[in-house]
Scaffold this motif. Structure first.
Motif, short mmCIF file in Angstrom:
data_model
loop_
_atom_site.label_atom_id
_atom_site.label_comp_id
_atom_site.label_asym_id
_atom_site.label_seq_id
_atom_site.Cartn_x
_atom_site.Cartn_y
_atom_site.Cartn_z
N VAL A 70 62.19 34.36 4.38
CA VAL A 70 62.91 35.64 4.51
C VAL A 70 63.67 35.67 5.83
O VAL A 70 64.85 36.04 5.87
N PHE A 71 63.02 35.26 6.91
CA PHE A 71 63.67 35.25 8.21
C PHE A 71 64.79 34.20 8.24
O PHE A 71 65.88 34.46 8.78
N TRP A 80 67.73 35.53 6.28
CA TRP A 80 68.40 36.59 7.05
C TRP A 80 69.25 35.98 8.16
O TRP A 80 70.41 36.37 8.35
N THR A 85 73.26 36.39 8.14
CA THR A 85 73.83 37.20 9.22
C THR A 85 74.76 36.37 10.10
O THR A 85 75.83 36.84 10.50
N ASP A 114 78.01 38.34 15.14
CA ASP A 114 76.74 38.24 14.42
C ASP A 114 76.06 36.90 14.71
O ASP A 114 74.84 36.83 14.86
N VAL A 143 72.31 36.42 16.34
CA VAL A 143 71.25 35.59 15.75
C VAL A 143 70.81 34.51 16.73
O VAL A 143 69.62 34.24 16.89
#
Length: 124
Positions: free
Chosen positions: A38-39, A42, A46, A53, A57
């Motif tokens: 999930v991370f 993301w 992103t 962005d 990150v």
């Protein structure tokens, strides 16, 4: 007809052998790697949005949160790999006895701890 068998519902009194602990850890690390995705997804999605962005990150990954996530993911991956190799060897017919199974589980857990410490030092 009621069966006459002992029932122990107090789970704190049960001591799992090392092979049982290694088996449970193998499952837990598999789930942890799934949630780590999930991370990763993301961060990937992103970072492709814009240059700002991407920089955000990058800052997150270079901070303490990124360190913890990276170390946790690599730690889960290392044990899951060691446990998977152990299970494959057991599927071939080796380390199936009580003593050798517990010994291989202790070796896998010990190797996992050593690998996690080494990875933590390398990432630091």
């Amino acid at each position: 007809m009621k069966k006459q068998r002992p029932v122990n519902l107090d789970l704190t009194t049960i001591e799992l052998p090392a092979a049982g602990k290694a088996s449970i850890l193998h499952r837990v690390t598999g789930v942890a790697m799934f949630f780590a995705l999930v991370f990763v997804i993301w961060a990937w999605a992103t970072s492709l949005g814009s240059e700002a962005d991407f920089q955000m990150v990058k800052d997150v990954l270079n901070g303490p949160f990124g360190y913890v996530v990276a170390l946790g993911t690599l730690s889960a991956l290392s044990f899951h790999l060691l446990g998977g190799i152990r299970h494959v060897i057991m599927d071939m017919g080796y380390w199936e006895e009580l003593h050798s199974g517990n010994l291989s589980a202790n070796i896998a857990i010990g190797g996992w701890i050593v690998l996690t410490v080494v990875l933590g030092v390398i990432l630091w």
